[in-house]
Every structure is written in C-alpha cells, then in structure tokens.
Design an enzyme around this catalytic site. Structure first.
Site, mmCIF file in Angstrom:
data_model
loop_
_atom_site.group_PDB
_atom_site.id
_atom_site.type_symbol
_atom_site.label_atom_id
_atom_site.label_comp_id
_atom_site.label_asym_id
_atom_site.label_seq_id
_atom_site.Cartn_x
_atom_site.Cartn_y
_atom_site.Cartn_z
ATOM 1 C CG MET A 157 -1.370 1.280 1.716
ATOM 2 S SD MET A 157 -2.382 1.335 3.213
ATOM 3 C CE MET A 157 -2.164 -0.167 4.039
ATOM 4 N N PRO A 158 0.967 1.967 -1.110
ATOM 5 C CG PRO A 158 1.276 2.403 -3.368
ATOM 6 C CD PRO A 158 0.440 1.622 -2.424
#
Length: 71
Positions: A1-2
C-alpha cells in the site's frame, strides 16, 4: 500500500489541495501499477509562522519584502 505525505504551507484553497491529492493518487497508482484503492495520500498544512526558509518565516516574507521562496 503506497502512502504519500505532502507537506505544504497553509493558505491554498481547499479545492486546489484536494485536486492535488487526487492527481497524486492517480499518478502513484499508474506508475507503480497499484490499485488506486490501495493508495493513501495525505496533505499536512503548516502555519506560515511555523515554516522557515533561509532564516525567513513564510509569514514574514510579505512584510519584509523578501521575494517568495518555494517551500
């Protein structure tokens, strides 16, 4: 998850900052080939009196006649 954090001097209109968040999320999703739903982007606005560049507070720039300095 950026997760992307953007720090900026407070004062821009809310719609402009929100559009920036959307554009950044879309760009990160596209360039990292990540689902857009997994991208988190947060903007942290800092009071101009608490942001200093080259010894000059952003809140003092207009008063001192200093040219604007990019944050």
């Amino acid at each position: 998850m950026p997760i992307v954090t953007i720090n900026l001097v407070a004062g821009r209109d809310r719609e402009t900052v929100q559009e920036c968040l959307r554009q950044v999320a879309e760009t990160v999703a596209r360039t990292l080939d990540a689902p857009l739903s997994s991208v988190r982007v947060v903007a942290q606005e800092v009071d101009p009196g608490l942001w200093c560049v080259g010894g000059v507070l952003k809140s003092e720039q207009a008063a001192t006649g200093e040219p604007p300095v990019a944050p």
